[in-house]
Scaffold this motif. Structure first.
Motif, PDB file in Angstrom:
ATOM      1  N   MET A  71       0.837  -1.196   0.000  1.00 31.24           N
ATOM      2  CA  MET A  71       0.000   0.000   0.000  1.00 31.24           C
ATOM      3  C   MET A  71       0.876   1.251   0.000  1.00 31.24           C
ATOM      4  O   MET A  71       0.734   2.134  -0.856  1.00 31.24           O
ATOM      5  N   VAL A  72       1.775   1.367   0.969  1.00 33.12           N
ATOM      6  CA  VAL A  72       2.812   2.400   0.927  1.00 33.12           C
ATOM      7  C   VAL A  72       4.039   1.738   0.306  1.00 33.12           C
ATOM      8  O   VAL A  72       4.656   0.869   0.920  1.00 33.12           O
ATOM      9  N   PRO A  73       4.384   2.105  -0.930  1.00 33.42           N
ATOM     10  CA  PRO A  73       5.491   1.436  -1.610  1.00 33.42           C
ATOM     11  C   PRO A  73       6.806   1.564  -0.845  1.00 33.42           C
ATOM     12  O   PRO A  73       7.013   2.518  -0.078  1.00 33.42           O
ATOM     13  N   LEU A  74       7.676   0.601  -1.066  1.00 35.14           N
ATOM     14  CA  LEU A  74       8.937   0.578  -0.341  1.00 35.14           C
ATOM     15  C   LEU A  74       9.764   1.838  -0.609  1.00 35.14           C
ATOM     16  O   LEU A  74      10.342   2.415   0.319  1.00 35.14           O
ATOM     17  N   ALA A  75       9.806   2.263  -1.848  1.00 34.30           N
ATOM     18  CA  ALA A  75      10.585   3.465  -2.170  1.00 34.30           C
ATOM     19  C   ALA A  75       9.957   4.710  -1.543  1.00 34.30           C
ATOM     20  O   ALA A  75      10.671   5.623  -1.109  1.00 34.30           O
ATOM     21  N   ASN A  76       8.621   4.751  -1.512  1.00 30.66           N
ATOM     22  CA  ASN A  76       7.970   5.886  -0.859  1.00 30.66           C
ATOM     23  C   ASN A  76       8.261   5.890   0.632  1.00 30.66           C
ATOM     24  O   ASN A  76       8.492   6.955   1.229  1.00 30.66           O
ATOM     25  N   ALA A  77       8.254   4.708   1.247  1.00 26.02           N
ATOM     26  CA  ALA A  77       8.590   4.619   2.666  1.00 26.02           C
ATOM     27  C   ALA A  77      10.011   5.120   2.916  1.00 26.02           C
ATOM     28  O   ALA A  77      10.279   5.829   3.892  1.00 26.02           O
ATOM     29  N   TRP A  78      10.926   4.755   2.017  1.00 26.45           N
ATOM     30  CA  TRP A  78      12.315   5.222   2.138  1.00 26.45           C
ATOM     31  C   TRP A  78      12.363   6.751   2.137  1.00 26.45           C
ATOM     32  O   TRP A  78      13.023   7.359   2.975  1.00 26.45           O
ATOM     33  N   ARG A  79      11.648   7.359   1.205  1.00 28.20           N
ATOM     34  CA  ARG A  79      11.635   8.826   1.106  1.00 28.20           C
ATOM     35  C   ARG A  79      10.918   9.467   2.292  1.00 28.20           C
ATOM     36  O   ARG A  79      11.084  10.664   2.548  1.00 28.20           O
ATOM     37  N   SER A  80      10.133   8.660   3.011  1.00 25.95           N
ATOM     38  CA  SER A  80       9.310   9.189   4.103  1.00 25.95           C
ATOM     39  C   SER A  80       9.888   8.923   5.485  1.00 25.95           C
ATOM     40  O   SER A  80       9.256   9.267   6.482  1.00 25.95           O
ATOM     41  N   GLY A  81      11.063   8.288   5.551  1.00 31.69           N
ATOM     42  CA  GLY A  81      11.672   8.054   6.854  1.00 31.69           C
ATOM     43  C   GLY A  81      12.270   6.677   7.060  1.00 31.69           C
ATOM     44  O   GLY A  81      13.046   6.467   7.997  1.00 31.69           O
ATOM     45  N   ALA A  82      11.940   5.713   6.190  1.00 31.14           N
ATOM     46  CA  ALA A  82      12.477   4.365   6.349  1.00 31.14           C
ATOM     47  C   ALA A  82      13.958   4.291   6.015  1.00 31.14           C
ATOM     48  O   ALA A  82      14.598   3.272   6.274  1.00 31.14           O
ATOM     49  N   ASP A  83      14.502   5.370   5.462  1.00 32.34           N
ATOM     50  CA  ASP A  83      15.945   5.407   5.213  1.00 32.34           C
ATOM     51  C   ASP A  83      16.738   5.376   6.522  1.00 32.34           C
ATOM     52  O   ASP A  83      17.925   5.044   6.526  1.00 32.34           O
ATOM     53  N   THR A  84      16.087   5.664   7.636  1.00 34.76           N
ATOM     54  CA  THR A  84      16.765   5.648   8.942  1.00 34.76           C
ATOM     55  C   THR A  84      16.580   4.322   9.676  1.00 34.76           C
ATOM     56  O   THR A  84      17.154   4.139  10.749  1.00 34.76           O
ATOM     57  N   TRP A  85      15.766   3.411   9.134  1.00 35.87           N
ATOM     58  CA  TRP A  85      15.479   2.150   9.813  1.00 35.87           C
ATOM     59  C   TRP A  85      16.608   1.152   9.605  1.00 35.87           C
ATOM     60  O   TRP A  85      17.408   1.269   8.667  1.00 35.87           O
ATOM     61  N   ASP A  86      16.611   0.123  10.456  1.00 37.48           N
ATOM     62  CA  ASP A  86      17.517  -0.994  10.227  1.00 37.48           C
ATOM     63  C   ASP A  86      16.796  -2.057   9.388  1.00 37.48           C
ATOM     64  O   ASP A  86      15.602  -1.951   9.102  1.00 37.48           O
ATOM     65  N   THR A  87      17.527  -3.084   8.987  1.00 35.65           N
ATOM     66  CA  THR A  87      16.966  -4.100   8.095  1.00 35.65           C
ATOM     67  C   THR A  87      15.814  -4.861   8.740  1.00 35.65           C
ATOM     68  O   THR A  87      14.832  -5.214   8.071  1.00 35.65           O
TER      69      THR A  87
END
Length: 226
Positions: free
Chosen positions: A134-150
Protein backbone atom coordinates in the motif's frame (compact mmCIF):
# COMPACT_ATOMS: atom_id res chain seq x y z
CA UNK A 1 15.34 6.97 15.30
CA UNK A 2 11.66 7.30 16.17
CA UNK A 3 10.22 3.90 17.01
CA UNK A 4 7.22 3.33 14.70
CA UNK A 5 3.93 2.77 16.49
CA UNK A 6 3.28 -0.46 14.66
CA UNK A 7 6.67 -2.07 15.35
CA UNK A 8 5.67 -4.22 18.31
CA UNK A 9 2.38 -5.23 16.75
CA UNK A 10 3.98 -6.01 13.39
CA UNK A 11 6.71 -8.06 15.03
CA UNK A 12 4.14 -9.97 17.07
CA UNK A 13 2.08 -10.64 13.96
CA UNK A 14 5.06 -12.04 12.09
CA UNK A 15 6.04 -14.29 14.98
CA UNK A 16 2.53 -15.58 15.61
CA UNK A 17 1.17 -15.82 12.08
CA UNK A 18 1.43 -19.61 12.01
CA UNK A 19 -0.87 -19.76 15.02
CA UNK A 20 -3.39 -17.68 13.07
CA UNK A 21 -3.33 -19.51 9.77
CA UNK A 22 -2.37 -23.03 10.85
CA UNK A 23 -4.14 -24.97 13.62
CA UNK A 24 -1.96 -25.61 16.65
CA UNK A 25 -2.24 -29.35 16.10
CA UNK A 26 -0.98 -29.17 12.53
CA UNK A 27 2.44 -30.55 11.72
CA UNK A 28 4.92 -28.65 9.50
CA UNK A 29 4.13 -31.06 6.70
CA UNK A 30 0.44 -30.18 6.99
CA UNK A 31 1.06 -26.45 6.98
CA UNK A 32 0.98 -26.12 3.19
CA UNK A 33 -1.15 -28.95 1.82
CA UNK A 34 -2.06 -29.36 -1.80
CA UNK A 35 -5.63 -28.43 -2.56
CA UNK A 36 -7.74 -25.57 -1.27
CA UNK A 37 -5.94 -23.02 0.87
CA UNK A 38 -7.31 -22.50 4.38
CA UNK A 39 -9.49 -19.42 4.73
CA UNK A 40 -7.58 -16.45 6.12
CA UNK A 41 -8.68 -14.12 8.89
CA UNK A 42 -9.61 -11.51 6.30
CA UNK A 43 -11.10 -12.04 2.86
CA UNK A 44 -9.16 -9.01 1.68
CA UNK A 45 -6.92 -6.26 3.05
CA UNK A 46 -7.32 -5.86 6.83
CA UNK A 47 -9.94 -3.20 7.51
CA UNK A 48 -8.26 0.18 8.12
CA UNK A 49 -9.52 2.63 10.76
CA UNK A 50 -12.64 4.70 10.21
CA UNK A 51 -12.59 7.90 8.17
CA UNK A 52 -12.83 9.99 11.33
CA UNK A 53 -9.83 8.24 12.87
CA UNK A 54 -7.97 8.51 9.57
CA UNK A 55 -8.50 12.27 9.56
CA UNK A 56 -7.13 12.48 13.10
CA UNK A 57 -4.11 10.38 12.18
CA UNK A 58 -3.53 12.37 9.00
CA UNK A 59 -3.38 15.60 10.99
CA UNK A 60 -0.79 14.00 13.28
CA UNK A 61 1.57 12.98 10.46
CA UNK A 62 4.64 15.21 10.03
CA UNK A 63 4.74 17.10 6.73
CA UNK A 64 8.15 17.40 5.10
CA UNK A 65 9.96 17.27 1.80
CA UNK A 66 10.84 13.79 0.53
CA UNK A 67 14.14 12.33 1.72
CA UNK A 68 16.87 11.56 -0.79
CA UNK A 69 16.71 8.25 -2.65
CA UNK A 70 20.46 7.90 -2.22
CA UNK A 71 21.31 4.40 -1.01
CA UNK A 72 17.86 2.93 -1.71
CA UNK A 73 17.33 -0.55 -3.07
CA UNK A 74 14.46 -3.02 -2.72
CA UNK A 75 16.97 -5.48 -1.31
CA UNK A 76 17.07 -3.34 1.83
CA UNK A 77 13.44 -4.36 2.45
CA UNK A 78 13.57 -8.19 2.53
CA UNK A 79 10.13 -9.25 1.36
CA UNK A 80 8.10 -12.34 0.67
CA UNK A 81 9.68 -14.10 3.62
CA UNK A 82 8.53 -17.54 4.78
CA UNK A 83 5.53 -17.34 7.10
CA UNK A 84 4.83 -21.04 7.76
CA UNK A 85 5.81 -24.27 6.02
CA UNK A 86 6.59 -23.44 2.40
CA UNK A 87 4.24 -20.44 2.38
CA UNK A 88 5.82 -17.03 1.92
CA UNK A 89 4.11 -13.67 2.37
CA UNK A 90 2.97 -13.47 -1.26
CA UNK A 91 1.27 -16.86 -1.12
CA UNK A 92 -0.40 -16.02 2.21
CA UNK A 93 -1.93 -12.85 0.71
CA UNK A 94 -2.98 -14.67 -2.46
CA UNK A 95 -4.82 -17.22 -0.31
CA UNK A 96 -6.30 -14.53 1.90
CA UNK A 97 -7.54 -12.23 -0.86
CA UNK A 98 -8.67 -14.84 -3.40
CA UNK A 99 -11.67 -17.09 -3.77
CA UNK A 100 -11.39 -20.90 -4.02
CA UNK A 101 -7.60 -20.66 -4.07
CA UNK A 102 -5.89 -24.01 -4.66
CA UNK A 103 -2.24 -24.43 -3.74
CA UNK A 104 0.31 -27.08 -4.70
CA UNK A 105 2.61 -28.84 -2.24
CA UNK A 106 5.02 -25.89 -2.39
CA UNK A 107 2.18 -23.50 -1.40
CA UNK A 108 2.02 -21.90 -4.86
CA UNK A 109 -1.43 -20.77 -5.94
CA UNK A 110 -2.40 -22.88 -8.95
CA UNK A 111 -6.07 -21.95 -9.20
CA UNK A 112 -8.48 -19.36 -7.90
CA UNK A 113 -9.96 -15.96 -8.69
CA UNK A 114 -8.96 -12.55 -7.40
CA UNK A 115 -10.81 -9.23 -7.54
CA UNK A 116 -8.57 -6.20 -7.98
CA UNK A 117 -10.28 -3.23 -6.28
CA UNK A 118 -7.87 -0.73 -7.86
CA UNK A 119 -9.35 -1.25 -11.32
CA UNK A 120 -12.39 -3.51 -10.76
CA UNK A 121 -10.87 -6.46 -12.60
CA UNK A 122 -11.46 -10.13 -11.82
CA UNK A 123 -8.38 -12.27 -12.45
CA UNK A 124 -8.32 -16.04 -12.89
CA UNK A 125 -4.57 -16.67 -12.70
CA UNK A 126 -2.08 -15.88 -9.94
CA UNK A 127 0.33 -14.82 -12.67
CA UNK A 128 -1.94 -11.82 -13.30
CA UNK A 129 -1.86 -10.80 -9.63
CA UNK A 130 0.69 -8.63 -7.84
CA UNK A 131 0.87 -8.14 -4.09
CA UNK A 132 1.01 -4.39 -3.70
CA UNK A 133 2.64 -2.61 -0.79
CA UNK A 134 0.00 0.00 0.00
CA UNK A 135 2.81 2.40 0.93
CA UNK A 136 5.49 1.44 -1.61
CA UNK A 137 8.94 0.58 -0.34
CA UNK A 138 10.58 3.47 -2.17
CA UNK A 139 7.97 5.89 -0.86
CA UNK A 140 8.59 4.62 2.67
CA UNK A 141 12.31 5.22 2.14
CA UNK A 142 11.64 8.83 1.11
CA UNK A 143 9.31 9.19 4.10
CA UNK A 144 11.67 8.05 6.85
CA UNK A 145 12.48 4.36 6.35
CA UNK A 146 15.94 5.41 5.21
CA UNK A 147 16.77 5.65 8.94
CA UNK A 148 15.48 2.15 9.81
CA UNK A 149 17.52 -0.99 10.23
CA UNK A 150 16.97 -4.10 8.09
CA UNK A 151 14.83 -5.82 10.72
CA UNK A 152 12.37 -2.93 10.71
CA UNK A 153 12.26 -2.78 6.93
CA UNK A 154 11.61 -6.54 6.76
CA UNK A 155 8.68 -6.21 9.16
CA UNK A 156 7.26 -3.34 7.08
CA UNK A 157 7.61 -5.22 3.80
CA UNK A 158 5.84 -8.32 5.15
CA UNK A 159 3.26 -6.69 7.45
CA UNK A 160 0.11 -8.82 7.39
CA UNK A 161 -1.37 -7.22 10.48
CA UNK A 162 -2.06 -3.77 9.05
CA UNK A 163 -3.47 -2.51 5.74
CA UNK A 164 -0.14 -2.72 3.93
CA UNK A 165 -0.47 -5.70 1.57
CA UNK A 166 -3.21 -6.28 -0.99
CA UNK A 167 -3.67 -8.49 -4.05
CA UNK A 168 -4.34 -6.39 -7.16
CA UNK A 169 -3.91 -6.67 -10.90
CA UNK A 170 -0.31 -6.59 -12.05
CA UNK A 171 -1.24 -3.84 -14.49
CA UNK A 172 -2.58 -1.51 -11.80
CA UNK A 173 0.32 -2.21 -9.45
CA UNK A 174 2.88 -1.39 -12.11
CA UNK A 175 0.97 1.74 -13.07
CA UNK A 176 1.12 2.83 -9.43
CA UNK A 177 4.83 2.01 -9.10
CA UNK A 178 6.21 3.92 -6.07
CA UNK A 179 3.93 6.94 -6.38
CA UNK A 180 2.07 8.66 -3.56
CA UNK A 181 -1.68 9.41 -3.80
CA UNK A 182 -1.13 12.88 -5.27
CA UNK A 183 0.73 11.19 -8.14
CA UNK A 184 -1.42 8.07 -8.53
CA UNK A 185 -4.81 7.02 -7.18
CA UNK A 186 -6.83 3.88 -7.99
CA UNK A 187 -8.72 4.28 -11.27
CA UNK A 188 -11.79 2.98 -9.42
CA UNK A 189 -12.90 5.88 -7.23
CA UNK A 190 -15.13 3.43 -5.36
CA UNK A 191 -11.94 2.31 -3.60
CA UNK A 192 -10.68 5.79 -2.72
CA UNK A 193 -12.18 5.74 0.75
CA UNK A 194 -10.52 2.45 1.70
CA UNK A 195 -7.28 3.36 -0.09
CA UNK A 196 -6.84 6.68 1.71
CA UNK A 197 -7.69 5.19 5.11
CA UNK A 198 -5.24 2.35 4.55
CA UNK A 199 -2.45 4.63 3.30
CA UNK A 200 -2.84 6.96 6.28
CA UNK A 201 -3.00 4.06 8.74
CA UNK A 202 0.25 2.53 7.49
CA UNK A 203 2.08 5.86 7.55
CA UNK A 204 0.76 6.55 11.04
CA UNK A 205 1.65 3.11 12.40
CA UNK A 206 5.21 3.47 11.11
CA UNK A 207 5.63 7.19 11.92
CA UNK A 208 6.37 8.07 8.30
CA UNK A 209 6.27 11.57 6.84
CA UNK A 210 3.95 12.91 4.16
CA UNK A 211 4.31 15.77 1.70
CA UNK A 212 1.81 18.62 1.49
CA UNK A 213 0.49 17.57 -1.97
CA UNK A 214 0.11 14.04 -0.60
CA UNK A 215 -1.87 15.33 2.38
CA UNK A 216 -4.11 17.47 0.18
CA UNK A 217 -4.95 14.50 -2.06
CA UNK A 218 -5.63 12.25 0.93
CA UNK A 219 -8.12 14.81 2.26
CA UNK A 220 -9.88 14.73 -1.11
CA UNK A 221 -9.92 10.95 -1.18
CA UNK A 222 -11.28 10.75 2.36
CA UNK A 223 -14.24 12.81 1.20
CA UNK A 224 -15.30 9.72 -0.77
CA UNK A 225 -16.09 8.12 2.59
CA UNK A 226 -18.90 10.63 3.06
Amino acid sequence: MITPRGWLRASTALLSLSAVLVPASASPAAAAPAGLAPAGRHRTIPEPPSADQARTELDALPVSLPHSMSGYSRAKFPHWTKQYGECDTREVVLARDGEAVAQDSACKAIAGTWFSPYDNRTLDSAAQVDIDHMVPLANAWRSGADTWDTTMRKAFANDLDHSQLIAVSAASNRSKDDQSPDQWAPPSQDFWCTYSRAWISVKYQYALNITMPEKDKLVTMLNACD
